[in-house]
Write an enzyme that holds these catalytic residues in place. Structure first.
Site, PDB file in Angstrom:
ATOM      1  N   CYS A  70       0.835  -1.213   0.000  1.00 50.65           N
ATOM      2  CA  CYS A  70       0.000   0.000   0.000  1.00 50.65           C
ATOM      3  C   CYS A  70       0.862   1.251   0.000  1.00 50.65           C
ATOM      4  O   CYS A  70       0.541   2.236  -0.679  1.00 50.65           O
ATOM      5  CB  CYS A  70      -0.913   0.032   1.229  1.00 50.65           C
ATOM      6  SG  CYS A  70      -2.063  -1.343   1.260  1.00 50.65           S
ATOM      7  N   ARG A 147      -7.852  -4.024  -3.517  1.00 47.69           N
ATOM      8  CA  ARG A 147      -7.308  -2.872  -4.243  1.00 47.69           C
ATOM      9  C   ARG A 147      -8.217  -2.585  -5.436  1.00 47.69           C
ATOM     10  O   ARG A 147      -8.068  -3.200  -6.493  1.00 47.69           O
ATOM     11  CB  ARG A 147      -5.883  -3.178  -4.716  1.00 47.69           C
ATOM     12  CG  ARG A 147      -4.954  -3.534  -3.583  1.00 47.69           C
ATOM     13  CD  ARG A 147      -3.555  -3.874  -4.047  1.00 47.69           C
ATOM     14  NE  ARG A 147      -2.835  -4.513  -2.960  1.00 47.69           N
ATOM     15  CZ  ARG A 147      -2.258  -3.864  -1.947  1.00 47.69           C
ATOM     16  NH1 ARG A 147      -2.304  -2.551  -1.908  1.00 47.69           N
ATOM     17  NH2 ARG A 147      -1.640  -4.510  -0.978  1.00 47.69           N
TER      18      ARG A 147
HETATM   19  C1  BEZ Z   1       0.454  -4.638   1.753  1.00 52.01           C
HETATM   20  O1  BEZ Z   1       1.654  -4.844   1.835  1.00 52.01           O
HETATM   21  O2  BEZ Z   1      -0.007  -3.550   1.410  1.00 52.01           O
HETATM   22  C2  BEZ Z   1      -0.495  -5.748   2.063  1.00 52.01           C
HETATM   23  C3  BEZ Z   1      -0.132  -7.032   1.702  1.00 52.01           C
HETATM   24  C4  BEZ Z   1      -0.995  -8.083   1.995  1.00 52.01           C
HETATM   25  C5  BEZ Z   1      -2.198  -7.828   2.637  1.00 52.01           C
HETATM   26  C6  BEZ Z   1      -2.550  -6.524   2.961  1.00 52.01           C
HETATM   27  C7  BEZ Z   1      -1.691  -5.481   2.675  1.00 52.01           C
END
Ligand code: BEZ
Length: 233
Positions: A70, A147
């Site tokens: 993110c 997302r």
């Molecule tokens: C992230 O790194 O943004 C992420 C990865 C897996 C699940 C939720 C967030």
């Protein structure tokens, strides 16, 4: 002993079954009016229909603050601030986090990397917007938004939707490409072929009359067949 089953026995059983849980996710579709909302964001209170007036809005969700993928994505949007402004598109982020978590994360990323998320980020702790836009997809997560990206035109209509899972980041070049493709199709009443990029030829709608067919055959358009013709814009 004879057992008599009352006539309404099965009807009563059916009536006593718990009713199905209401759907937790609603899936807006391309061509739908973007559901309006009034929300708390990192830049203040925001009404989508006001924010959306005369410009495109790119509404995107991410799973959670203080997570690595993110952080890369939000930084990517922030770094393309001038591109989106130059192309009449406003950014609007969202995650199911509190406004304080958002502020702390924005501040932390700014202090560590120098990148500032200036666009508003919705604090959707009650999941209102996430549910309204189908961003909560229970097979993926019951509590974190996937997302998603919604491209909303200046009339408030959803023109393109992307959904990515939690563990795969989006492609900023594709986000920028489809924004320009959408705007090109509106401005020039054309369609964009496979892998189209700005500056490349576009597809003109096929003729719908025999007269139109004759005109097309006589034209010097780049033509694969009468229904597949391209032009420069
Ligand atoms: C992230 O790194 O943004 C992420 C990865 C897996 C699940 C939720 C967030």
């Amino acid at each position: 002993m004879k057992i008599t089953i009352p006539a309404n026995f099965f009807a009563e059983i059916v009536a006593k079954q718990p009713t199905m849980e209401p759907q937790t996710t609603q899936m807006p579709r391309i061509g739908d009016k973007a559901p309006d909302f009034n929300v708390t964001t990192t830049t203040g209170q925001l009404q989508l229909s006001e924010y959306n007036k005369v410009s495109w809005v790119i509404l995107f969700s991410h799973p959670a603050d203080f997570t690595p993928v993110c952080t890369t994505e939000m930084s990517g949007f922030a770094l393309e601030k001038d591109f989106f402004a130059a192309n009449n598109a406003k950014l609007l982020g969202l995650s199911i986090d509190s406004i304080h978590a958002h502020i702390a994360w924005v501040n932390a990323v700014h202090e560590k990397t120098g990148v500032l998320f200036e666009f508003p980020i919705i604090a959707d702790l009650d999941m209102h917007v996430a549910k309204l836009y189908g961003m909560l997809q229970p097979g993926e997560s019951e509590t974190a938004a996937v997302r998603a990206v919604f491209f909303i035109d200046p009339e408030g209509t959803i023109r393109l939707i992307m959904y990515y899972p939690l563990n795969v980041g989006r492609n900023m070049e594709e986000i920028k490409r489809v924004l320009l493709a959408l705007q090109t199709t509106v401005t020039h009443k054309v369609a964009c072929p496979l892998n189209w990029k700005p500056g490349e030829k576009v597809i003109i709608p096929a003729p719908r009359t025999l007269e139109g067919l004759a005109e097309r055959k006589a034209s010097n358009l780049e033509m694969v067949d009468w229904y597949l013709a391209k032009k420069s814009i």
